[in-house]
Design an enzyme around this catalytic site. Structure first.
Site, short mmCIF file in Angstrom:
data_model
loop_
_atom_site.label_atom_id
_atom_site.label_comp_id
_atom_site.label_asym_id
_atom_site.label_seq_id
_atom_site.Cartn_x
_atom_site.Cartn_y
_atom_site.Cartn_z
CE LYS A 53 8.44 1.38 -4.45
NZ LYS A 53 7.89 1.86 -3.22
CD GLN A 97 6.62 0.32 -0.13
OE1 GLN A 97 7.55 0.52 -0.89
NE2 GLN A 97 5.35 0.40 -0.52
CG ASP A 120 7.75 7.95 -3.04
OD1 ASP A 120 7.75 7.34 -4.12
OD2 ASP A 120 7.83 7.38 -1.93
#
Ligand SMILES: NC(=O)c1ccc[n+]([C@@H]2O[C@H](COP(=O)([O-])OP(=O)(O)OC[C@H]3O[C@@H](n4cnc5c(N)ncnc54)[C@H](OP(=O)(O)O)[C@@H]3O)[C@@H](O)[C@H]2O)c1
Length: 291
Positions: A53, A97, A120
């Site tokens: 990322k 995460q 997300d």
């Protein structure tokens, strides 16, 4: 002849657009698109994803801020940090995460991220907008993998209306949101999972088969499970002997499919590109460009 749907090159092309848009946002507004990522503990797969990322963000001119946190952090401390980031005008997107240590409630964490920073697309508000049909693919915070799959199918101009799509996965991250996006394209959608009887027969009836299980060698999509001429999308990721493998027996299934994705090089890069796109969408929502 089968066509291999090239997620890697489409993702590169999309990233080119994101780079230009990130620069324009910086020039036209006071916003410097920024993604904050929270990594709890030292899970090696999570470390790899987070490094990826970071590289992706650097490539397109998005600032990346990593909060590396001890596995013993309390749920309260994590919620407080998220609250701080929610209030920080310099942060546009927040990613936690997963997996998280067992003493932390994942759903509570997901719901604590401000919906406008939820890149997300998993906050109940954004999930609700999707299920109510109150979204636009270009300006909503939708889960990255389903959105990446749809973008790839669109690139190859695959007609979804009236098609039977079978998805092997019912997670909040993949199967459920993808089913809604496809319903909105007038596909007929069947969701399968580990308790589905006669899975092979259902898969064989699909015009479009999406598999996201990630349990090779226990589960694999064989050529017997695929209809002649079907479109096959492989989302699954399993590491066997350190090598990444999808769910689909690619070499055999490609002899039957009309379109197919590879692992790696298919949905993975599309998912990563969609996260970057969501950071810009979040920045634009916060800047007042979108509602
Ligand atoms: N390429 C990418 O960018 C990307 C992005 C996201 C996910 N993934 C990969 O996609 C896979 C799924 O991710 P996830 O987060 O959705 O995982 P997950 O929550 O564990 O979902 C796995 C799904 O597979 C189903 N399943 C397991 N064994 C099965 C079997 N024998 N037959 C039929 N269905 C079975 C499960 O059914 P139950 O619900 O009954 O347990 C569940 O619905 C993983 O390999 C993940 O790494 C890839």
């Amino acid at each position: 002849m089968v066509i291999i749907m090239d997620g890697k090159s489409l993702a590169e092309e999309i990233k080119g657009g994101i780079r230009a848009r990130a620069m324009a946002i910086k020039e036209e507004t006071a916003i410097k698109p920024t993604l904050a990522t929270l990594l709890v503990g030292d899970d090696s797969a999570s470390n790899t994803y987070v490094n990826g990322k970071c590289r992706d963000c650097e490539e397109v001119g998005i600032d990346f801020v990593l909060h590396q946190l001890s596995a013993s952090i309390s749920e309260r401390e994590l919620l407080d940090l998220i609250d701080e980031l929610n209030c920080d005008p310099k942060v546009n997107g927040i990613v936690v995460q997963y997996p998280l240590p067992h003493h932390i409630d994942r759903k509570k964490i997901m719901a604590s991220i401000h919906p406008q920073k939820d890149v997300d697309g998993l906050h109940p508000y954004n999930v609700g907008k999707l299920w109510l049909g109150e979204y636009d693919l270009d300006s909503a915070l939708l889960p990255c993998t389903p959105k990446g799959i749809l973008r790839l199918l669109d690139r190859y101009e695959l007609k979804l209306e009236g098609k039977l799509v079978v998805i092997i996965n019912r997670s909040d991250l993949v199967g459920k949101p993808l089913s809604k996006l496809l319903l909105d394209r007038n596909a007929t959608v069947v969701i399968c999972h580990s308790k589905t009887p006669e899975l092979d027969g259902l898969a064989r009836s699909a015009d479009v088969l999406v598999s996201a299980v990630g349990r090779r060698p226990d589960f694999a999509v064989s050529e017997e499970m695929v209809k002649e001429g079907a479109v096959v999308v492989d989302v699954g990721m399993s590491y066997i002997g350190g090598k990444l493998q999808g769910d689909v027996d690619f070499d055999r299934v490609k002899e039957k499919a009309s379109y197919i994705t590879r692992v790696p090089g298919g949905i993975g890069p599309m998912t990563r590109a969609m996260l970057l796109q969501n950071v810009l969408i979040a920045a634009e929502i916060q800047g007042g460009q979108f509602e």
